[in-house]
Design a protein around this motif. Structure first.
Motif: not given
Length: 210
Positions: A97-104, A106-119
């Motif tokens: 959540l805090w990384e999502l808030a930090r990303a927002r 700078i007004n990105p055109v997208y955010v990546a959510c991951g890892p959805v599954w272990p990688t």
């Protein structure tokens, strides 16, 4: 890169990580790789997203860059202003959540959510987000969301698309001959987007040990 674009993929990411001690030969190879990728994608009307190296990406004519959280944190106010001034489209990784808030911020055109599954592609301390967190990200992020991490099977891609993700990242699943593998991935994407949306939890589960 050339094989993937020739197979019809319209959004590709070039990921070349910086070694502990980059020398002149590595820097020259990086420049050549980005320049070649820009030319390939421009000829095919595909979007190239360059990972990390935003100054060089801008200089060589790329349209978009992807920054990890470490790269974002390393930017000073002057660096953020310089990045914004390039006009590059910027995507940002997020694992919590805090990384999502930090990303927002700078007004990105997208955010990546991951890892959805272990990688195994990248070593990281995060728990897998799972489809529940991915669906929450899609619902709450306020910008397009790209699902990334551990997507090795067509069924996984279909489920990620079913969450509402705008994009789904496949790496190892492309294999050595993308022209042979990509049609099945594209079919899974279409099927996932056509299916009923996944339920959205009221809150995401923690993605780091408390």
């Amino acid at each position: 890169m050339a094989k993937v674009v020739a197979a019809g993929v319209k959004t590709v990411q070039l990921r070349i990580k910086t070694p502990p001690v980059p020398d002149a030969a590595w820097r020259m190879a990086l420049r050549e790789a980005i320049a070649q990728s820009v030319a390939i994608c421009r000829a095919a009307d595909a979007l190239l997203i360059v990972n990390d190296h935003w100054q060089l990406a801008h200089e060589l004519g790329a349209q978009a860059v992807h920054l990890g959280q470490e790269d974002l944190l390393a930017l000073s106010e002057t660096g953020r202003a310089a990045l914004a001034a390039t006009g590059l489209r910027v995507g940002i990784s997020s694992h919590s959540l805090w990384e999502l808030a930090r990303a927002r911020g700078i007004n990105p055109v997208y955010v990546a959510c991951g890892p959805v599954w272990p990688t195994l592609t990248k070593a990281m301390p995060w728990y897998a987000q799972g489809l529940d967190n991915l669906a929450w990200w899609v619902h709450m992020a306020g910008v397009p969301v790209v699902a990334i991490g551990g997507i090795l099977e067509h069924g996984q891609l279909a489920q990620a698309a079913q969450s509402g993700a705008s994009g789904v990242c496949v790496v190892r699943g492309l294999g050595d001959e993308p022209a042979a593998t990509i049609p099945a991935w594209q079919k899974a994407l279409t099927q996932g987007r056509a299916a009923s949306p996944l339920p959205v939890p009221s809150m995401p589960h923690p993605s780091l040990e408390q």
